[in-house]
Structures are given as C-alpha cells and as structure tokens.
Design an enzyme around this catalytic site. Structure first.
Site, short mmCIF file in Angstrom:
data_model
loop_
_atom_site.label_atom_id
_atom_site.label_comp_id
_atom_site.label_asym_id
_atom_site.label_seq_id
_atom_site.Cartn_x
_atom_site.Cartn_y
_atom_site.Cartn_z
N LYS A 42 -6.16 -4.51 18.96
CA LYS A 42 -6.39 -5.19 17.62
C LYS A 42 -5.81 -6.42 17.64
O LYS A 42 -4.88 -6.47 18.20
CB LYS A 42 -6.19 -3.83 16.02
N GLY A 45 2.55 -6.57 18.04
CA GLY A 45 1.57 -6.67 17.67
C GLY A 45 0.00 -6.95 17.45
O GLY A 45 -0.49 -7.21 16.79
N GLY A 90 -0.87 -0.78 18.66
CA GLY A 90 -1.26 0.40 19.82
C GLY A 90 -0.85 1.22 19.68
O GLY A 90 -2.00 2.92 19.51
N GLY A 91 0.60 1.69 18.71
CA GLY A 91 0.93 2.81 18.06
C GLY A 91 0.11 3.56 16.68
O GLY A 91 -0.39 4.89 16.69
N SER A 92 -0.72 2.86 16.41
CA SER A 92 -1.17 2.99 15.08
C SER A 92 -2.96 3.60 15.79
O SER A 92 -2.67 4.55 14.45
CB SER A 92 -1.06 1.39 13.76
N ASP A 97 -0.65 -0.05 9.16
CA ASP A 97 -1.87 -0.70 10.52
C ASP A 97 -2.96 1.16 10.99
O ASP A 97 -3.73 1.01 11.10
CB ASP A 97 -1.25 -0.91 11.08
#
Length: 280
Positions: free
Chosen positions: A9, A93, A96-98, A131
């Site tokens: 995102k 930022g 990716g992990g979220s 996020d």
C-alpha cells in the site's frame, strides 16, 4: 492448497492528530493498495508451520502471529503450513507485513472453515498491527483512530507509480516518536477526502500534489537526507508529485505515463525501485 496475493500500500496522505491515552497516535490517512505483492500459500497440517524466504525471526513474523492468535482465541485444533514468498521490502512503509497478516487471517478463515465475517477479521487484525485492518477494506480506504477505523471508498482511475526504497529500514515506533517532538513545527491542514478522491478520479495531478502530505516525513528526512534526495530526483525526472509512504523510507512518485515511469525507475538504480499501479 491455495495461494493468496497480498498487496502493498501507499499513503496518499497521513496526518497525525495527536497522541492517545493508550500510547498510540490518532491518525487520518488515505491509503491505497498497489500492484506489488507477497504470496501466501496455505496447506492443511496438524501444527502451525511457517516457511519463508524472508529473514524474519519467527516470533516477529506477523503471519505466524496471525495463526497463533486465531488458534488461541477460537480454540482451533487444526494447524496449517503457510509458505510466505516476499517481494515487498521489509520495514519500508509499504505495509507488507500488515498485508501478510490480514491475508493470513483471511486464508486461515477459509482453510479452517471458521466462517468469520470481515468485521470480526478486522478486530483480530487490529490486535496484530495498526495497518492490518485497512487490507480488509482495500483497495482504497480512509483510515482513522490508530488504524482500526476503516471506511472503504471507490475509485475507477488507476495511477502509475514509481516506488523507490533506499537501503535502510525505519521503525514506525521511532518515526512516530521523532514526529511527536516536532508537532509544533508541522503545518496542519485539513484534507477534504471527497476532493482528494475527485482529484484521483480526474487524474488532476496539480490538486493531488497540493493535497499529498505525510506528517512523518519531516522528522524522517531530517535523520535520513537520502529520502528527500530521492523525492527531488523523482520530481526532476517527471513525477507529478512525490511523497514518503507511511513511516518510510520508501518514496513514491506519481507519473502521467508508463514510459516516463520506466525511465525514472531505471535511473534510480542502484536503489530498489519498481513501477506499479494503484489497484481499484
């Protein structure tokens, strides 16, 4: 066995409105998914196992945390083998992990036949990270609170984006801490969500550039000047607007043609760079 694509995102704007009593910051952000993906593959098993090409300790892996959370909260006896293939940079930022966490919850909901609705998944997602809830309302949404209040929107215009990441990682916690010290210096302006979405629809780049902002950008650039230099280079190479995404260090530039975007991405090397599109 099945595989899910988990998108990254960008934040078109990110306003930090103040610190909450629970220690988190109150934010207002317009977020949109982009065509850069990790991949999650799910298989039945009698235990939780995470396979990945990413150098992420298991106890910090949000896919693992998502699986353990669902298993414990819902007393699930089943397990799963989840294979994570990373293409989204870590600590960039770009969420990716979220995104991985959100799609891990969705994938396990399907694999284990739990029948959870989106609102229930959003609640679990909020336990994993600020996020995470966004990705249940993606591809574009207004995000409020600490990230748990998400309202999905509709747009029909895609935008060509160049994303550039310098070789460093930034902790969101550090970025928000530094920003808190500079709150008096930040210029506050209200973003009209409706006007911003209309500008995106019309591809009104002048208005988009005027409304794009990120309150975390100033403190991060003060510490890491290369981020400001990347912004300037993208603008010099034809970007209509440029901004740091989230807590950084990734910078994105909005371009009015793929040819210009491809040339800019090539010129930004050896920085990691990609040409992507916003998802609608």
């Amino acid at each position: 066995m099945f595989t899910l694509k988990t998108p990254a995102k960008i934040n078109w704007f990110l306003s930090v409105l103040g610190k909450r009593e629970d220690g988190y910051h109150e934010i207002l952000s317009l977020m949109q998914s982009i065509s850069l993906y990790d991949h999650l593959t799910f298989e039945h098993s009698d235990r939780i196992e995470i396979k990945t090409d990413a150098d992420i300790p298991l106890e910090e892996n949000l896919v693992y945390k998502a699986a353990v959370l669902l298993k414990e909260k819902l007393s699930v006896s089943k397990g799963a083998v989840i294979t994570l293939r990373k293409d989204i940079p870590v600590s960039a930022g770009l969420g990716g992990g979220s995104s991985d966490a959100a799609y891990a919850l969705s994938g396990l909901n399907r694999l284990w036949e739990l029948g959870l609705k989106d609102e229930e998944l959003i609640k679990f997602g909020g336990m994993l990270g600020s996020d995470v809830p966004f990705f249940f309302k993606a591809p574009i949404a207004v995000v409020r609170g600490r990230g748990e209040i998400v309202a999905g929107l509709e747009v029909v215009s895609r935008h060509i984006i160049v994303i550039v990441k310098p070789a460093l990682g930034i902790s969101s916690k550090w970025a928000y801490s530094e920003m808190s010290k500079l709150l008096p210096e930040l210029t506050k302006r209200d973003n009209n969500i409706k006007l911003f979405c209309h500008a995106l629809e019309r591809q009104d780049f002048k208005s988009i550039a005027l409304m794009m902002k990120n309150d975390l950008e100033l403190p991060v650039i003060r510490e890491f000047q290369v981020i400001g230099e990347i912004k300037d280079r993208l603008l010099a190479m034809g970007a209509e607007a440029s901004l740091m995404s989230g807590s950084g260090p990734t910078v994105f530039g909005v371009f009015n043609s793929r040819e210009k975007a491809e040339d800019a991405a090539e010129a930004m090397r050896p920085f990691w760079s990609r040409v992507v599109e916003t998802l609608i």
